[in-house]
Each structure stands twice: as structure tokens, then as C-alpha cells.
Design a protein around this motif. Structure first.
Motif, PDB file in Angstrom:
ATOM      1  N   MET A   1     -11.682  -2.284   4.514  1.00  4.81           N
ATOM      2  CA  MET A   1     -11.070  -2.999   5.623  1.00  4.81           C
ATOM      3  C   MET A   1     -11.426  -2.364   6.969  1.00  4.81           C
ATOM      4  O   MET A   1     -11.745  -3.069   7.936  1.00  4.81           O
ATOM      5  CB  MET A   1      -9.556  -2.931   5.391  1.00  4.81           C
TER       6      MET A   1
ATOM      7  N   TYR B   1      -6.498   5.739   0.375  1.00  6.65           N
ATOM      8  CA  TYR B   1      -7.879   6.214   0.309  1.00  6.65           C
ATOM      9  C   TYR B   1      -7.963   7.731   0.443  1.00  6.65           C
ATOM     10  O   TYR B   1      -8.821   8.362  -0.143  1.00  6.65           O
ATOM     11  CB  TYR B   1      -8.717   5.540   1.407  1.00  6.65           C
TER      12      TYR B   1
ATOM     13  N   LEU C   1      -9.283  -0.425  -0.852  1.00 12.58           N
ATOM     14  CA  LEU C   1      -9.135  -1.557   0.057  1.00 12.58           C
ATOM     15  C   LEU C   1      -9.153  -1.126   1.526  1.00 12.58           C
ATOM     16  O   LEU C   1      -9.837  -1.727   2.358  1.00 12.58           O
ATOM     17  CB  LEU C   1      -7.824  -2.297  -0.254  1.00 12.58           C
ATOM     18  N   GLY C   2      -8.423  -0.055   1.836  1.00  6.82           N
ATOM     19  CA  GLY C   2      -8.318   0.397   3.216  1.00  6.82           C
ATOM     20  C   GLY C   2      -9.660   0.792   3.793  1.00  6.82           C
ATOM     21  O   GLY C   2      -9.965   0.470   4.944  1.00  6.82           O
ATOM     22  N   PHE C   3     -10.469   1.465   3.001  1.00  5.50           N
ATOM     23  CA  PHE C   3     -11.783   1.880   3.477  1.00  5.50           C
ATOM     24  C   PHE C   3     -12.631   0.668   3.834  1.00  5.50           C
ATOM     25  O   PHE C   3     -13.189   0.581   4.935  1.00  5.50           O
ATOM     26  CB  PHE C   3     -12.484   2.741   2.422  1.00  5.50           C
TER      27      PHE C   3
ATOM     28  N   TRP D   1      -6.501  -0.851  -5.062  1.00 10.85           N
ATOM     29  CA  TRP D   1      -5.485  -0.375  -4.112  1.00 10.85           C
ATOM     30  C   TRP D   1      -6.025   0.774  -3.272  1.00 10.85           C
ATOM     31  O   TRP D   1      -5.810   0.827  -2.069  1.00 10.85           O
ATOM     32  CB  TRP D   1      -4.252   0.048  -4.909  1.00 10.85           C
TER      33      TRP D   1
ATOM     34  N   MET E   1       0.821  -1.211   0.000  1.00 13.21           N
ATOM     35  CA  MET E   1       0.000   0.000   0.000  1.00 13.21           C
ATOM     36  C   MET E   1       0.856   1.262   0.000  1.00 13.21           C
ATOM     37  O   MET E   1       0.534   2.247  -0.632  1.00 13.21           O
ATOM     38  CB  MET E   1      -0.930   0.030   1.227  1.00 13.21           C
TER      39      MET E   1
ATOM     40  N   ILE F   1      -9.826   8.103  10.463  1.00 14.43           N
ATOM     41  CA  ILE F   1     -10.228   6.740  10.108  1.00 14.43           C
ATOM     42  C   ILE F   1     -11.569   6.394  10.747  1.00 14.43           C
ATOM     43  O   ILE F   1     -12.491   5.938  10.068  1.00 14.43           O
ATOM     44  CB  ILE F   1      -9.143   5.713  10.521  1.00 14.43           C
TER      45      ILE F   1
ATOM     46  N   PHE G   1      -2.785   1.039   5.330  1.00 10.55           N
ATOM     47  CA  PHE G   1      -3.814   0.597   4.394  1.00 10.55           C
ATOM     48  C   PHE G   1      -4.770   1.730   4.014  1.00 10.55           C
ATOM     49  O   PHE G   1      -5.358   1.716   2.939  1.00 10.55           O
ATOM     50  CB  PHE G   1      -4.605  -0.582   4.981  1.00 10.55           C
ATOM     51  N   PHE G   2      -4.904   2.696   4.910  1.00  8.69           N
ATOM     52  CA  PHE G   2      -5.855   3.778   4.652  1.00  8.69           C
ATOM     53  C   PHE G   2      -5.252   4.905   3.815  1.00  8.69           C
ATOM     54  O   PHE G   2      -5.981   5.696   3.205  1.00  8.69           O
ATOM     55  CB  PHE G   2      -6.350   4.332   5.991  1.00  8.69           C
TER      56      PHE G   2
ATOM     57  N   PHE H   1      -3.960  13.763   7.709  1.00  4.30           N
ATOM     58  CA  PHE H   1      -4.372  12.392   7.988  1.00  4.30           C
ATOM     59  C   PHE H   1      -3.480  11.727   9.019  1.00  4.30           C
ATOM     60  O   PHE H   1      -3.958  11.105   9.972  1.00  4.30           O
ATOM     61  CB  PHE H   1      -4.382  11.585   6.686  1.00  4.30           C
TER      62      PHE H   1
END
Lengths: 310, 320
Positions: B199, B139, B195-197, B192, A59, A301, B135-136, A293
Motif C-alpha cells: 500500500m 510489516y 498489505l501495508g508495504f 495481513w 490491522m 515508512i 497498516f504498516f 517504528f
């Protein structure tokens, strides 16, 4: 432990085939399995770390690769055998961003659009969300239904006509035109209404008895309580506004009037692309939001996940 | 949901109409109108903005789709002409097919996200916060900015992807200039970035599964895989459903990544475009507003249909 088992049994978990064995020797099994499960958990954590770390690297890799390329020469970027580390770090690429592109103009535009929209959405959405949640007035249900129905309509449906309105107002290629439709949000109204619905009535009543008018109640009593949700609204608006492409692409034609998102898109297909400079520009364009972020990661998040509407 | 009790001593200005209909699950039946003109001040600004920039445009677009636009802005009423033309236009089916292919590839991320979320939620897992951030990250990143690096990774001559494929003896295509490959490339980036969202939403859903269920399952000798299949997945179906709906709706609106990765002057675009790119091209490049409006209505309709279908199928697999 065994209490838990009896408590849990009635729940409909399809484990029936295994049940008899477990009931046979609960005491022994409990201790043994606690040990076993502790061990197994430890063991599976290794697998979890391997999978998650590999995924995390995948990622993050494009960002890292972008940083590396932004510090390389153009020849190194275009080398057929990849150069994983530049011979000499080319910091000058970052300075060139400002020479080659109207970067500062675009940055300023992005900052202004995002700030104005975020403040406007906070104002309009909290006011309306509050009224929809806690005031009674004629036509409230219909108005609310109409506002929420917008959530189901894809943006293309209103885009053409929004463009015409902005054109009619003579606001093409201007900050006003860029900012305009995004000052109002059905999603924000929905979000704020939910927050105000959940608030206790007593405070409001107390303030009313003290002679506060509805605006004072809203401003002094309810708004401070809604702060966590307001920050979710602010974060989602910043993200959406900063990254948005289609609207700026439609209402602006000159690259010095565009925000960064659209400005970067105009660099594509340029035959003499100077890759390192483009990479540096992209990183600079993303940086403010990425920094926000990383600093506020928990809130971002959780906010996005819990409010997770399109 | 909090219920709000009626205000003490309802206002004398209450009697217009039946308050019950004002519903929306909110306050009481009494006290209607107690707020006088205040609601106008509260709701007015938003309602005005939404009316001008959303309601009116929606109605206008519906109307535009029935008109024919000349080059200099004049229009004539055309009835369903645009729709007839649209349904006979191969570009519609091409862009619809591309959009569906993109959606299908991005949806492959959901099972992966379920698995990753279950790992992320293991009790006592260290570095969980770090993994969430990693992972985020895609996004929240600006699509046009990350597109730049992906364009280079997908480059046919010096891209990292083809270099990697070359190491295992595969000759990769010129991703961005081959029609089919271009769309797959865009979809990989779409996967790609979303995915984080998925998850994180799924991980939040997993938190609501009582740990006792796993303890019981373990006592009964269920393997980890069996626990995953028999406890995790069934109890997670509402979250999986939500993530699927959101993913499908946003995939159907594919534009940013496609535009930014392929570029507006890419010769493969006519064959790799999505529905929304098709709309953009007709409305803002060819300037055919009536036709573009018909495409927009089609996108609206198809998203509505697919979403309704998903809600209907929901009963079959989502556990209440």
C-alpha cells in the motif's frame, strides 16, 4: 483551469468518448465542476475514512487482542465464549516472563546481534558504496556486478554453507556465529552507492584541492551528506536483524543462547502452554522495534517504501 | 541520475586498461587509478566478507547439490542423483503447490492495496499518517511474535475466528491442525503482514500522477470509478509491477510465518510445508545436505524463472 485542460489534453488518457461535451462549455463547466468536485471529495472522504478506519482496526486488532490476552488468566484465554476484557488485569504475567523463560539472555542476544550488525553494515556498506560510486579502480564494474548479483539469490542457497563455515570456526551457539553473515550486505552497498552517486562533485573537488586524502574526503565531506540514507540502512538492518528467524534457528540449539525471535518459536507446541505469559513475552519481544517504528514512523515508512527491495 | 564530471587534470597513474568498461553509470572515463590503493581499503572489507559468506557458499551449495552426505559428515560425488530423486519426490510437488497457493492468496492483497492506497492519497485526507502507521504495523512486527496471537485466533476450540464464524452459523475448521486450512491460515497472516508495504509503495507511485489528469477527467464527466480505471490504474502499473515482483519473491521464500504459526512438531507439517520449510527439514532436521542443496538450487531456479516470466509479461500490461 482551462489552461490546464489544454495542457493536459495531449496526454494519452483514454477519455475520448467524453471529450466533446466538456469542450463545449468550459467556463461554466469549470466552476460548476469545481464546486461539484469539492462536494464530492468531501463526500468520498467519508467513505475513505470508513474503509481505512475499518482496515486499520483489522490491522491493529491482533496487537490489541494480544495485549488483552497478556493481561488475562489462562482460563480466560481458553474460554469458549471469548472474554473480551479480563475480570482482573493480570500484570503479574509480565513478571512471569522473566521467571519462566531465559528472556533477559535472549533480549541481550537480540540487542547485541542487532547493534553489531547495524554498525558493521554502516561501516562496510558506506565504505564500499562510496568506492563503487566515486572511485576508479581496476575491476570495479565486475566487482559491483558480483556484489549486486547476490540480491537475486534466495538466502537458502548460501545458508547450508554459511552454517558449515560457522561450524568450522567453532562458533555454533555463540554470538559470533549469530552475528557473522549479517555483517555484510549487498543491499546496503547498493543503497549507499546510489546515495553517493547523487552527490555533487564540487565539494569533493574542493576538499581534494585542500589536500584531503580520499579517506578524509569520505569521512568529513561525503559521509555527513549521506546521513539520511545511512539512517534508512540502519532502520532496515535493525528490522531485519531483530526479526530474523531461520539463521538463529540453525546456528543455536540452547534457548538461552537464542535471540528473541527464535526463542519465542521454541515455545510453540509446548503442551502446557501458558498463553498469557507467551503473549506477554511476544509483546515484550516486539516492543523495541515497534517503539522505534512509531517514533520514527515517517522515516521508517518512506525509507522502506523508497528503498523497497526485498 | 547525477553525472560526475572528470576531475581536473587527470592523474598520471591512470593508464591501465580502458576505463569505459568500469561503467555502472558512474564517473568519467578519465582519472582511472587516481585513487591509488585507497579503493582496496574501501572495498576490501566488504568484498572479503561477501566472498567468504556469499560467493563461496553459493558455489559450494551448487557443488553440494551434486554430492551425497553420510550421517557423520563424509560425502561422495553423486552427479545428478539428488535432482533425479528430488523430481521423483512427492514432497517437492506438495511443497511447491503449497508455496504457489500461499503466493496466490498473498497476491490477492495487491488489488486491495491499490484501492486502499488510492483512498489514502485523497487530497486533504485527515488522519492519513495514522492510517499509514496502522497498516504498516504488521510489516515491521516480529513474525514469531505476531504468530503467537494468530495461533490463538485460529484455535479450533476457543479461537476468535471460529467464534465469529459461529455467530453467522458457520462451523470453522481446526485451522492449524487441518492440512489445507493450515496453509490458508498462514496465507491470511501473510496477506495481513504484507498489505501495508504494498500500500505504501503504491501510494508513493500515486503521488507521481499529475492531479491535472483528474481535473481533466472530471471535466469530461468521468465518474470516480471511471477515473480510477482510466487514469489511476494505467499510470500506476509500474508500481504495481514492482510490488508484484517483490511479493512473489518473498512469498516463494515463505518460512518464518509457517514455522511460527504451525510449529515444528505439528503433525500436519509434512502436508502443509513450503519449499523453504522442505529445504530446512532436509538440511537441518534430517541432515541430508546434498538433497537440501538440490532443493535450494531448485528454489533459486524457480524464483529466477518466475521473475523472468514476469519481466517478459511486463510489456503486455505495464505502461512505460
Amino acid at each position: 483551469m482551462s489552461d490546464n485542460i489544454t495542457a493536459v489534453r495531449p496526454v494519452d488518457v483514454p477519455l475520448t468518448a467524453q471529450q466533446p461535451r466538456a469542450t463545449a462549455a468550459i467556463g461554466r463547466a469549470t466552476r460548476a465542476s469545481a464546486r461539484r468536485s469539492a462536494r464530492r471529495r468531501g463526500g468520498s472522504h467519508v467513505v475513505a475514512h470508513i474503509v481505512l478506519a475499518t482496515g486499520g482496526v483489522i490491522m491493529a486488532f491482533p496487537f490489541v487482542w494480544q495485549i488483552i490476552m497478556s493481561l488475562s488468566t489462562n482460563a480466560e484465554v481458553q474460554s469458549v465464549t471469548p472474554v473480551f476484557w479480563p475480570a482482573e488485569l493480570q500484570w503479574g504475567n509480565y513478571a512471569e516472563v522473566f521467571d519462566r523463560l531465559p528472556f533477559l539472555d535472549q533480549l541481550q542476544t537480540s540487542v547485541l546481534i542487532t547493534t553489531i550488525r547495524t554498525l558493521a553494515q554502516i561501516l562496510f556498506c558506506t565504505l564500499a558504496g562510496y568506492a563503487f560510486a566515486r572511485m576508479r579502480f581496476r575491476g570495479r564494474a565486475i566487482m559491483l556486478a558480483l556484489v549486486l548479483s547476490i540480491l537475486m539469490v534466495p538466502s537458502q542457497v548460501y545458508l547450508l554453507s554459511q552454517y558449515q563455515i560457522v561450524q568450522g570456526l567453532g562458533l555454533l551457539d555463540s554470538l559470533g556465529g549469530l552475528v557473522l553473515p549479517g555483517l555484510f550486505s549487498a543491499f546496503g552497498t547498493f543503497l549507499m552507492r546510489t546515495a553517493f552517486l547523487a552527490m555533487p562533485n564540487e565539494l569533493e573537488e574542493a576538499a581534494r584541492l585542500d589536500g584531503a586524502n580520499p579517506f578524509q574526503i569520505f569521512w568529513k565531506v561525503m559521509l555527513p551528506l549521506a546521513r539520511p540514507t545511512i539512517s534508512v540502512l540502519a532502520i532496515t538492518t535493525v528490522l531485519w536483524s531483530w526479526n530474523e528467524l531461520l539463521w538463529p534457528l540453525v546456528v543455536t540449539t540452547f534457548s538461552d543462547r537464542m535471540p528473541l525471535s527464535a526463542g519465542l518459536a521454541t515455545l510453540i507446541g509446548d503442551r502446557t502452554t501458558d498463553y498469557p505469559v507467551v503473549m506477554a513475552a511476544s509483546l515484550l519481544a516486539m516492543a523495541p522495534v515497534l517503539i522505534m517504528f512509531i517514533v520514527l514512523q515517517r522515516r521508517v515508512i518512506d525509507g522502506l517504501a523508497s528503498s523497497g527491495l526485498k | 541520475m547525477a553525472t560526475v564530471s572528470p576531475p581536473l587534470g587527470s592523474s598520471p597513474r591512470a593508464p591501465r586498461g580502458r576505463a569505459g568498461r568500469a561503467g555502472g553509470g558512474a564517473p568519467s572515463e578519465e582519472g582511472r587509478g587516481r585513487d591509488g590503493l585507497w579503493p582496496v581499503l574501501f572495498v576490501g572489507p566488504l568484498l572479503l566478507g561477501v566472498a567468504v559468506f556469499y560467493f563461496w557458499p553459493i558455489l559450494q551449495t551448487a557443488f553440494y547439490s551434486l554430492t551425497d552426505w553420510g550421517a557423520f559428515g563424509g560425502w561422495t560425488f553423486a552427479g545428478i542423483q539428488n535432482y533425479l530423486e528430488l523430481f521423483a519426490d512427492p514432497a517437492l510437488y506438495l511443497s511447491l503447490g503449497n508455496t504457489l497457493l500461499y503466493t496466490a492468496i498473498v497476491l490477492l492483497g495487491i488489488p486491495l492495496a491499490v484501492y486502499l492506497a488510492s483512498l489514502l492519497n485523497l487530497p486533504g485526507l485527515r488522519f492519513a499518517a495514522l492510517y499509514r502507521v496502522l497498516f504498516f504495523l504488521p510489516y515491521v512486527a516480529m513474525p514469531t511474535a505476531v504468530a503467537m496471537v494468530w495461533r490463538v485466533i485460529f484455535n479450533g476450540d476457543f479461537g476468535l475466528l471460529n467464534y465469529g464464524l459461529g455467530l453467522v452459523g458457520i462451523e470453522g475448521p481446526y485451522w492449524i491442525s487441518t492440512p489445507g486450512a493450515a496453509l490458508v491460515a498462514v496465507a491470511i497472516v501473510g496477506l495481513w503482514s504484507s498489505l501495508g508495504f504494498s500500500m505504501i509503495v503504491l501510494a508513493a507511485g500515486l503521488k507521481n500522477i499529475p492531479p491535472e489528469l483528474y481535473e481533466a477527467a472530471e471535466l469530461d464527466g468521468a465518474t470516480r470509478w471511471r477515473q480510477f480505471r482510466s487514469v489511476t490504474v494505467p499510470l500506476l502499473t509500474p508500481s504495481i509491477f514492482f510490488v508484484t515482483i517483490v511479493t512473489v519473491i518473498s512469498s516463494f521464500q515463505l518460512f518464518d510465518l509457517l514455522y511460527a504459526i504451525l510449529g515444528s512438531s505439528n503433525p500436519v507439517l509434512p502436508r502443509s510445508m513450503s519449499l523453504v520449510y522442505f529445504f530446512y527439514r532436509e538440511g537441518f532436521v534430517s541432515n541430508d545436505k546434498g538433497y537440501a542443496a538440490a532443493i535450494a538450487m531448485f528454489v533459486f531456479l524457480i524464483i529466477g524463472l518466475v521473475t523472468a516470466l514476469q519481466f517478459r509479461l511486463q510489456k503486455r500490461w505495464v505502461q512505460a
